[in-house]
Design a protein around this motif. Structure first.
Motif, PDB file in Angstrom:
ATOM      1  N   THR A   1     163.513  62.625  11.700  1.00 42.35           N
ATOM      2  CA  THR A   1     164.654  62.017  11.022  1.00 42.35           C
ATOM      3  C   THR A   1     164.985  62.751   9.731  1.00 42.35           C
ATOM      4  OG1 THR A   1     163.192  60.414  10.005  1.00 42.35           O
ATOM      5  CG2 THR A   1     164.332  59.731  12.030  1.00 42.35           C
ATOM      6  N   SER A   2     164.679  64.019   9.690  1.00 42.59           N
ATOM      7  CA  SER A   2     165.131  64.887   8.602  1.00 42.59           C
ATOM      8  C   SER A   2     165.238  66.310   9.149  1.00 42.59           C
ATOM      9  CB  SER A   2     164.183  64.838   7.402  1.00 42.59           C
ATOM     10  OG  SER A   2     162.935  65.378   7.743  1.00 42.59           O
TER      11      SER A   2
ATOM     12  N   PRO B   1     173.588  59.998   6.919  1.00 41.21           N
ATOM     13  CA  PRO B   1     172.660  61.016   6.412  1.00 41.21           C
ATOM     14  C   PRO B   1     172.705  61.117   4.890  1.00 41.21           C
ATOM     15  CG  PRO B   1     174.009  61.879   8.199  1.00 41.21           C
ATOM     16  CD  PRO B   1     174.579  60.558   7.830  1.00 41.21           C
TER      17      PRO B   1
ATOM     18  N   VAL C   1     168.387  69.524   2.559  1.00 41.97           N
ATOM     19  CA  VAL C   1     167.613  68.737   3.511  1.00 41.97           C
ATOM     20  C   VAL C   1     168.383  67.453   3.766  1.00 41.97           C
ATOM     21  CG1 VAL C   1     165.466  67.492   3.921  1.00 41.97           C
ATOM     22  CG2 VAL C   1     165.411  69.733   2.810  1.00 41.97           C
TER      23      VAL C   1
ATOM     24  N   SER D   1     168.411  63.694   5.598  1.00 38.25           N
ATOM     25  CA  SER D   1     167.508  62.644   6.078  1.00 38.25           C
ATOM     26  C   SER D   1     168.331  61.435   6.496  1.00 38.25           C
ATOM     27  CB  SER D   1     166.537  62.225   4.980  1.00 38.25           C
ATOM     28  OG  SER D   1     165.794  63.319   4.534  1.00 38.25           O
TER      29      SER D   1
END
Length: 191
Positions: free
Chosen positions: A117-118, A64, A75, A77
């Protein structure tokens, strides 16, 4: 009669009326097309079957990455898995571990229902806290092993005012409707 063909995990059993093929401990390498030939003195018959092996997905392909860091939110991702296990990935589990001067804490789940995917994390983070993150993918067969662990992230103290002025939009992918339900799809667009 029992006959072993190809691999030790493949077994063919035949009787006067039927035959069966068994592949024990099937894995993704076993997926593909198989042709079965049956022959007697008078004729030959064949049938082709396609084998799909459904398994849990591989872990997400990247560790990540953190963006939009502030004092209490960030955030996260990551990349999806390199192999979905033969079934579509339906979501992700995001995990966090607080780092400390002694030994690190245990991993805890931030969410088990991330569809993208975030993910924006804001509820479990404290100012000046240090954290590491990892992600697991899941499909209908199960949950993957965790991704590589992120770099250690120290929460920012300068972003208090900036955080309040930014607005975020949560995007949810509609998986119940198809594009063809609302549009006519042609081979060439814009002509």
């Amino acid at each position: 009669m029992q006959e072993v063909i190809g691999r030790p995990r493949t077994c063919v059993e035949s009787s006067d009326t039927d035959s069966s093929v068994e592949i024990s401990q099937a894995c993704s390498d076993d997926a593909g097309t198989y042709t079965i030939l049956v022959r007697n003195r008078r004729c030959l018959a064949q049938h082709t079957v396609t084998l799909s092996v459904i398994d849990r997905p591989h872990p997400p392909a990247s560790s990540p990455m953190v963006s939009q860091l502030s004092s209490r939110s960030l955030v996260l991702s990551w990349s999806g898995p390199s192999y979905d296990g033969g079934s579509a990935v339906t979501g992700y589990v995001v995990e966090v571990r607080r780092e400390g001067p002694e030994k690190p804490e245990n991993w805890s789940e931030v969410t088990t229902s991330c569809k993208n995917t975030s993910y924006r994390i804001h509820s479990v983070l404290e100012p000046l806290g240090e954290y590491r993150f990892r992600v697991r993918a899941y499909n209908s067969a199960g949950v993957s092993e965790p991704s590589e662990v992120s770099d250690c992230v120290k929460m920012d103290t300068r972003g208090e005012l900036k955080e309040e002025s930014q607005s975020y939009v949560t995007v949810t992918i509609d998986t119940t409707h198809k594009v063809k339900d609302h549009y006519n799809v042609h081979e060439k667009l814009g002509v």
